[in-house]
Motif scaffolding. Sequence first.
Motif, PDB file in Angstrom:
ATOM      1  N   THR A  21       1.080   1.314   7.713  1.00  0.00           N
ATOM      2  CA  THR A  21       1.021   0.555   6.467  1.00  0.00           C
ATOM      3  C   THR A  21       2.265   0.797   5.622  1.00  0.00           C
ATOM      4  O   THR A  21       2.850  -0.142   5.062  1.00  0.00           O
ATOM      5  N   LEU A  22       2.689   2.057   5.504  1.00  0.00           N
ATOM      6  CA  LEU A  22       3.881   2.356   4.707  1.00  0.00           C
ATOM      7  C   LEU A  22       5.126   1.731   5.316  1.00  0.00           C
ATOM      8  O   LEU A  22       6.023   1.264   4.597  1.00  0.00           O
ATOM      9  N   GLN A  23       5.205   1.714   6.627  1.00  0.00           N
ATOM     10  CA  GLN A  23       6.367   1.119   7.273  1.00  0.00           C
ATOM     11  C   GLN A  23       6.348  -0.402   7.122  1.00  0.00           C
ATOM     12  O   GLN A  23       7.393  -1.024   6.900  1.00  0.00           O
ATOM     13  N   ARG A  24       5.161  -1.014   7.239  1.00  0.00           N
ATOM     14  CA  ARG A  24       5.053  -2.470   7.138  1.00  0.00           C
ATOM     15  C   ARG A  24       5.281  -2.937   5.710  1.00  0.00           C
ATOM     16  O   ARG A  24       5.868  -4.010   5.492  1.00  0.00           O
ATOM     17  N   CYS A  25       4.824  -2.170   4.759  1.00  0.00           N
ATOM     18  CA  CYS A  25       4.869  -2.568   3.343  1.00  0.00           C
ATOM     19  C   CYS A  25       5.929  -1.751   2.613  1.00  0.00           C
ATOM     20  O   CYS A  25       5.638  -1.054   1.630  1.00  0.00           O
ATOM     21  N   ALA A  26       7.155  -1.860   3.071  1.00  0.00           N
ATOM     22  CA  ALA A  26       8.225  -1.003   2.568  1.00  0.00           C
ATOM     23  C   ALA A  26       8.746  -1.429   1.196  1.00  0.00           C
ATOM     24  O   ALA A  26       9.519  -0.694   0.580  1.00  0.00           O
ATOM     25  N   ARG A  27       8.333  -2.606   0.704  1.00  0.00           N
ATOM     26  CA  ARG A  27       8.831  -3.061  -0.603  1.00  0.00           C
ATOM     27  C   ARG A  27       8.022  -2.496  -1.763  1.00  0.00           C
ATOM     28  O   ARG A  27       8.515  -2.456  -2.890  1.00  0.00           O
ATOM     29  N   MET A  28       6.765  -2.109  -1.516  1.00  0.00           N
ATOM     30  CA  MET A  28       6.004  -1.506  -2.610  1.00  0.00           C
ATOM     31  C   MET A  28       6.511  -0.081  -2.839  1.00  0.00           C
ATOM     32  O   MET A  28       7.050   0.562  -1.942  1.00  0.00           O
ATOM     33  N   LYS A  29       6.371   0.389  -4.075  1.00  0.00           N
ATOM     34  CA  LYS A  29       6.866   1.709  -4.460  1.00  0.00           C
ATOM     35  C   LYS A  29       5.666   2.620  -4.668  1.00  0.00           C
ATOM     36  O   LYS A  29       4.909   2.446  -5.621  1.00  0.00           O
ATOM     37  N   VAL A  30       5.506   3.576  -3.778  1.00  0.00           N
ATOM     38  CA  VAL A  30       4.334   4.441  -3.782  1.00  0.00           C
ATOM     39  C   VAL A  30       4.662   5.755  -4.479  1.00  0.00           C
ATOM     40  O   VAL A  30       5.672   6.403  -4.171  1.00  0.00           O
ATOM     41  N   ILE A  31       3.795   6.164  -5.429  1.00  0.00           N
ATOM     42  CA  ILE A  31       3.916   7.451  -6.098  1.00  0.00           C
ATOM     43  C   ILE A  31       2.836   8.371  -5.553  1.00  0.00           C
ATOM     44  O   ILE A  31       1.637   8.081  -5.643  1.00  0.00           O
ATOM     45  N   VAL A  32       3.267   9.480  -4.973  1.00  0.00           N
ATOM     46  CA  VAL A  32       2.364  10.507  -4.454  1.00  0.00           C
ATOM     47  C   VAL A  32       2.218  11.581  -5.534  1.00  0.00           C
ATOM     48  O   VAL A  32       3.225  12.072  -6.045  1.00  0.00           O
ATOM     49  N   PRO A  33       1.006  11.968  -5.888  1.00  0.00           N
ATOM     50  CA  PRO A  33       0.836  12.919  -6.995  1.00  0.00           C
ATOM     51  C   PRO A  33       1.012  14.370  -6.570  1.00  0.00           C
ATOM     52  O   PRO A  33       1.059  14.700  -5.381  1.00  0.00           O
ATOM     53  N   HIS A  34       1.121  15.226  -7.587  1.00  0.00           N
ATOM     54  CA  HIS A  34       1.020  16.676  -7.429  1.00  0.00           C
ATOM     55  C   HIS A  34       2.031  17.229  -6.425  1.00  0.00           C
ATOM     56  O   HIS A  34       1.692  18.004  -5.532  1.00  0.00           O
ATOM     57  N   GLY A  35       3.294  16.820  -6.588  1.00  0.00           N
ATOM     58  CA  GLY A  35       4.351  17.403  -5.776  1.00  0.00           C
ATOM     59  C   GLY A  35       4.235  17.135  -4.288  1.00  0.00           C
ATOM     60  O   GLY A  35       4.758  17.908  -3.478  1.00  0.00           O
TER      61      GLY A  35
END
Length: 334
Positions: A203-217
């Motif tokens: 999913t992350l590779q296919r949807c590379a235009r969205m900007k994902v924020i991962v929490p807590h370091g």
Amino acid sequence: MADTTACGCGFDHKVDVHAHFLPPCYAEALSRAGMTTLDGGFPVPQWSVGAALEMMDRNGIASAMISLSSPATHFLEPSKRKGLVREINEAGADLMRAHPARFGYFATLPMPDVPAALDEIAFAFDRLGADGVVLETNIDGLYLGNPAFAPVFDELDRREAVVFLHPTNPACFEQVGLGRPAPMIEFPIDTTRTIVDLLYSRTLQRCARMKVIVPHGGAALPALVARIAAFANLPFLNPRPASEAEVFETLERLFYDVALSAHPVVFSGLRRIAPISQILFGSDWPFSPEFAVARNVETLKANGELTEEDRRVIARENALRLFPRIAALAARNA
């Protein structure tokens, strides 16, 4: 606006990407459901606009991107979530309109109802002007790489949206929680679990235009990244990342907030998977008490491996790249 320059050391006028709110419609829904504690024992915190602004001013936070924390609306039956989600999103938009430079918000979605979630994405972005969306790490035990959620991620990718991930309890929390609050162990593990699912479902590779924020370091990712990447070599896992290198390259382009994660051991691990350009400030208030927010800030300020430019970029500049509305207001008020 009250003074927001007290923190100094390159950490003035921070943009907080990990801040929570409990608007009256949500607090009342929790109360009606008998939810006096959350996630293994945490009391429901008190929240108000005034208290949020006062905390922000005391800690040098210029703008906060608010969102629901766990359990979001998951305490309701799926069929009852849509109406509350709409009320919450309208409350977030009202707060943003009332204080446009101080607050942004991540819209909540009525998952796992995919058609309703797609409708809410359109409403939140096109009608309310949301700055992004928040997704809990699992939806009633289904993780975010599940094929059923692909249309949601495809739409978020089409919009190049900011997607803030937030941990919640795993479905088996009562069995594995050891009788302790979920944020101690299960939150970082569930964050890591859903990132692995997004990686191995591609999913992350296919949807590379969205900007994902991962929490807590980055949660447990820094400790487990080599192990996670190595499994890309196993041919019986399909789908999977194309290579170990792809795992590292994909994680390197995600964003990571430092809420509760400025300790040198944690932060040095994060730096092994993420460049400074991808690291953001987060407070986790009011679920993280103000003394913990202040301590996190002081710990980052004391980190001798960071330059003043690094601190400024983490505190503000990286977030302004993600949120053009806030950036435009900041430029206008400069």
